[in-house]
Design an enzyme around this catalytic site. Sequence first.
Site, PDB file in Angstrom:
ATOM      1  N   ARG A 344     155.265 -35.299  63.593  1.00  0.00           N
ATOM      2  CA  ARG A 344     155.570 -33.475  62.823  1.00  0.00           C
ATOM      3  C   ARG A 344     154.736 -34.173  61.654  1.00  0.00           C
ATOM      4  NH1 ARG A 344     160.907 -33.043  58.834  1.00  0.00           N
ATOM      5  NH2 ARG A 344     159.867 -34.858  57.711  1.00  0.00           N
ATOM      6  N   GLU A 436     163.623 -23.961  57.938  1.00  0.00           N
ATOM      7  CA  GLU A 436     164.138 -24.540  56.569  1.00  0.00           C
ATOM      8  C   GLU A 436     163.274 -24.056  55.428  1.00  0.00           C
ATOM      9  OE1 GLU A 436     162.021 -28.760  56.652  1.00  0.00           O
ATOM     10  OE2 GLU A 436     159.995 -27.469  57.249  1.00  0.00           O
ATOM     11  N   ASP A 464     165.460 -29.063  52.419  1.00  0.00           N
ATOM     12  CA  ASP A 464     164.030 -27.726  52.467  1.00  0.00           C
ATOM     13  C   ASP A 464     164.538 -26.406  52.463  1.00  0.00           C
ATOM     14  OD1 ASP A 464     161.597 -28.743  51.638  1.00  0.00           O
ATOM     15  OD2 ASP A 464     161.503 -30.109  53.247  1.00  0.00           O
ATOM     16  N   ASP A 635     164.016 -38.268  50.518  1.00  0.00           N
ATOM     17  CA  ASP A 635     162.827 -37.646  50.729  1.00  0.00           C
ATOM     18  C   ASP A 635     162.355 -36.684  49.696  1.00  0.00           C
ATOM     19  OD1 ASP A 635     164.291 -35.542  51.420  1.00  0.00           O
ATOM     20  OD2 ASP A 635     163.100 -35.978  54.307  1.00  0.00           O
TER      21      ASP A 635
END
Length: 729
Positions: A344, A436, A464, A635
């Site tokens: 990613r 997202e 997100d 996160d």
Amino acid sequence: MQERMNRSGLQVATVLDEFVSKEAIPGTEVDVEAFWKGFAEIVERFTQRNQELLARRELLQQKIDEWHKQRLGRSIDSADYKQFLEGIGYLERQGPPFQIRTQNVDEAIAKISGPQLVVPVMNERFALNATNARWGSLYDAFYGTNVIPEEHGRERGSSYNPARGELVIARTTQELDSIVPLEGVSHGDVTQYEIRKSGKGLEFIAHVGSSEHSLRKTDQFVGFQGSSGIDPKAILLSNHGLHLEIQIDRSHDIGAVHSAGVKDVVLESAITTIQDCEDSVAAVDAEDKTAVYRNWLGLMKGDLEATFEKNGKTVHRVLEDDRSYTSRTGEPLNLPGRSLLLVRNVGHLMRSDAILNRQGEEIFEGILDAVLTSLCALHDLRGTNARSNSPKGSIYIVKPKMHGSQETKFTCDLFEKVEDLLGLQRNVIKIGVMDEERRTSLNLRECIREARDRIVFINTGFLDRTGDELHTSMHAGPMVRKEPMKQESWILAYEDANVDAGLATGFPGTAQIGKGMWPKPDEMNEMLETKLGHPSAGASCAWVPSPTAATLHALHYHKVDVQSRQQELAKRHEANLDDILTIPVSRGENWSAEEIQSELDNNVQGILGYVVRWVDQGIGCSKVPDINNVGLMEDRATCRISSQHIVNWLLHGIVSKERVRESLHRMASIVDDQNAGDPSYRDMAPNFDSSIAFQAASDLIFQGLDLPNGYTEPVLHARRREAKQKHGS
């Protein structure tokens, strides 16, 4: 001052330049000078376009803010709202039906449904553990988690507890009877397993005393290890495209007490893993980025290793080899020993000081990632690595935080130029689109259309996505509390619409449709009870936080035939766009003072608990105890939700700045106490003004209205750099 090398007009940090010249390029047949010349041309070509896309985001947000301000306090007419979004270009016109055309996709992505790990590639130990999690012990997964209750006498303890082991074996037997049932008897009744030669090759026999029993579905027998006959070393079975091993060793402590000598049952678990350069890492400068790329290079070359202390012993970890068997026809059979890796990259927003452009500006980090992660992956494509990643010769890059189809097109165009730079054929670099952001989920099919020749993955990044929902509709009114948010109509429709888009555009058999992360790493029994919903919803993969979780989640894919489920779902009515556009504003809830304070404290505590580790210790993703001391995976996405939720309640007068500051001070002391056992931890209280981490958490709230799309990265990166300069780490 950062030492730099001039490379075709780019000012490259020496640490990165040396990595590229001495580690990444050798063995790729890429010329160093040509590489930097082409890289400089890519930076020149894409920088302004990147800036324009970000400016477009900001302009759209300003128009949406103004629209809501003019209607604050009034109910939103869905037709009026949709017409407005279409008029400003936020909601795109949908083109005619199409099918994706991606070629050369590895079976682990195209054909096999199963768990997907996400791991910070910056940590070599974690990166290796995740890559090696393709196979996992079901005995260990049951024994070491709360799936098996810790009743009196059945505790885990510091050494093996046979009483607990009995429960593990019994539970494993239940799973075998469900996944690979025998004809007429239970696996718990078996006294011997045998691989017997027959006129058709080899067959699997289970003995119960003097009686013999075959599998109910005989084609589930795939192969074995060791010698044929009684008690082979391992028996390989399959179900729904996933493999499992029944391992036999009567000399083993556990095998010696098992009626059939079974020492373990091992499941094919993390079929794919995303090695993450983004939300789970704290990479803020050239040194950090080089560490990220070095670990990714080690994975692509197959030589990454890690040495560490565990339980008083030194452990040396390397990548697992493939697994070898004799097939049911007597021929050699090899299966992957490692998870298939995707990487990613970061999104379009941030810049990196690893390289400065001709104007002396930091280049966009997403461009840097695209070039460097692809360069490292060349080593895998060259075929010199015995532990190869992609037999099909593809590079898999997951791209997060894109807003709409034009940003997707930008990424695909960038990948084309990277392919040209590295001498690759077109569409070798595949793209995974993280669904997202609100503008992407509303226009997902057009995003897929732009990437239709290289797309291999979409997923619902609900964390997100929630943060973007909060920021985009910030001025519409006060938002509902976070827990009820999960049941709002927009998020349920969004989850379904993602699957609908993948099915309608031909993902089955070619690309993954994914679902989001399980956030409670210690609550494996709860995960086992609830995460079955992801494959049932048509997802061919879903995120888990650990190798153990991957093994347990694999059981869900044995229970649900995802391919058949997708065929059923393709016939349903597709999710309603109006539902996705329903804004989760409070509908007149009369929250008590206690409910408001609880919500505020929970948000503040989560922000502080995460940010203090990010800023002071460079830990990008960690298990953070919440206000009730329940460990939750945190996160940047979870931090974005919590901070934007407080920003929204501040804006609409649900809480005051004074009340937020009081909560920040009080929660800081609690977080300090929760981290008291960490010798490297720096207290935030009572010297709040001198704590960079505390200031970062405050910035996320009090400056959060003006942060681009509510992202936490600008604050976290700036404050982490400040902390590194101050503390040297």
